[in-house]
Design an enzyme around this catalytic site. Structure first.
Site, PDB file in Angstrom:
ATOM      1  N   ASP A 137       5.251  22.126 -26.675  1.00  0.00           N
ATOM      2  CA  ASP A 137       5.981  23.314 -26.232  1.00  0.00           C
ATOM      3  C   ASP A 137       6.891  23.002 -25.051  1.00  0.00           C
ATOM      4  O   ASP A 137       6.816  21.923 -24.449  1.00  0.00           O
ATOM      5  CB  ASP A 137       5.001  24.407 -25.812  1.00  0.00           C
ATOM      6  CG  ASP A 137       4.269  25.012 -26.995  1.00  0.00           C
ATOM      7  OD1 ASP A 137       4.863  25.083 -28.083  1.00  0.00           O
ATOM      8  OD2 ASP A 137       3.099  25.403 -26.828  1.00  0.00           O
ATOM      9  N   TYR A 158      -5.102  15.042 -26.020  1.00  0.00           N
ATOM     10  CA  TYR A 158      -4.337  15.671 -24.940  1.00  0.00           C
ATOM     11  C   TYR A 158      -5.123  15.581 -23.642  1.00  0.00           C
ATOM     12  O   TYR A 158      -6.356  15.594 -23.634  1.00  0.00           O
ATOM     13  CB  TYR A 158      -4.068  17.151 -25.245  1.00  0.00           C
ATOM     14  CG  TYR A 158      -3.002  17.402 -26.275  1.00  0.00           C
ATOM     15  CD1 TYR A 158      -1.686  17.668 -25.894  1.00  0.00           C
ATOM     16  CD2 TYR A 158      -3.305  17.380 -27.638  1.00  0.00           C
ATOM     17  CE1 TYR A 158      -0.704  17.909 -26.843  1.00  0.00           C
ATOM     18  CE2 TYR A 158      -2.327  17.618 -28.594  1.00  0.00           C
ATOM     19  CZ  TYR A 158      -1.026  17.883 -28.185  1.00  0.00           C
ATOM     20  OH  TYR A 158      -0.055  18.116 -29.126  1.00  0.00           O
TER      21      TYR A 158
END
EC number: 5.4.99.12
Length: 278
Positions: A52, A111
């Site tokens: 994002d 992540y």
């Protein structure tokens, strides 16, 4: 056509995410423009994950097809030359088989989320961490996080605009460790829902500062309702860490500002943090 696999590092600030779009610059667009300057042919760059706006990467993997063999070293150097001065770098390149696909061949994605947990705000890391001034206990967060590990319906941690066909995902690992003034949340799975990591981090932060218990976290998961979980953590602290493909093993964690401390080791004990908190 010759296919190349790229490992890409970038600072997501100032970009509207990975995927090319009309309302602003993106990482994919910048890589495709650099590739065009290399070969003179419009080339599509495919990524392993669509980060994002504001999200960073240390090990995003992408692939592209070029009209002839340039050599991996030449591809890497040329792309980096055409990307400068943008905060995007191709840190590795390799020629791969034509059936390799950065997204569909991936077996696992990892992540890392960085929380700066101190009273003083960030200076050099502004835009690269989530600053939380109130004291948080990483050990309690880590214990509660294990509720989320495994195969679950993650509707409570899914963005409203998520396009995944199913909210069911298998979370292979979720660990929380303290590294100096930072709290790192490490998440590993084959794939994630839109905003899943940031929503899990935002909820775990409520556990870390004592406002939530592990039982409430479990109840939020079982509710399968986004409103039952905590807030979405900002994009600043999220890093796409690495991608694992068939035949590869996960890279060992390294202690450092952007990597995890080895599991079981705490660079700064919670008790010490509490005593020194001013």
């Amino acid at each position: 056509m010759v296919r190349y696999r790229l490992t890409v590092e970038y600072d997501g600030r100032g970009y509207c995410g990975w995927q090319r779009q009309d309302n602003g610059p993106t990482i994919q667009q910048s890589l495709e423009e650099a590739a065009f300057r290399l070969c003179g042919v419009a080339t599509r760059v495919h990524g392993s994950g669509r980060t994002d706006s504001g999200v960073h990467a240390l090990g995003q993997v992408a692939h592209l097809d070029l009209p002839r063999a340039y050599g991996a070293a030449t591809v890497m150097k040329a792309l980096n030359a055409h990307l400068r001065p943008q905060p995007i770098a191709v840190i590795d390149a390799a020629e791969v088989a034509e059936d390799f696909h950065a997204r569909f061949s991936a077996e696992e994605r990892s992540y890392r989320y960085r929380i700066l947990n101190r009273i003083a705000p960030p200076t050099l890391d502004q835009g690269r961490v989530w600053w939380v001034a109130r004291p948080m206990e990483a050990a309690i967060m880590d214990e509660a996080a294990q509720v989320l590990v495994g195969r679950h319906d993650f509707s409570s941690f899914r963005a409203a605009e998520c396009q995944a066909d199913s909210p069911v995902k298998t979370l292979s690992e979720l660990r929380v460790t303290r590294v100096g003034d930072e709290i790192h949340v490490f998440a590993r799975a084959r794939s994630f829902l839109h905003h899943q990591v940031r929503n899990m981090v935002g909820t775990l932060a409520l556990v870390g500062d004592g406002r939530w218990t592990a039982d409430r976290l479990r109840a939020a998961l079982e509710a399968c309702d986004r409103s039952a979980a905590g807030p979405t953590a900002p994009p600043d602290g999220l890093y796409f860490l690495r991608v694992r493909f068939p035949g590869e093993t996960a890279a060992p964690a390294k202690a450092g500002p952007l990597e995890a401390a080895p599991l079981g080791e705490a660079p700064l004990k919670e008790a010490t943090l509490k005593e020194d908190w001013r």
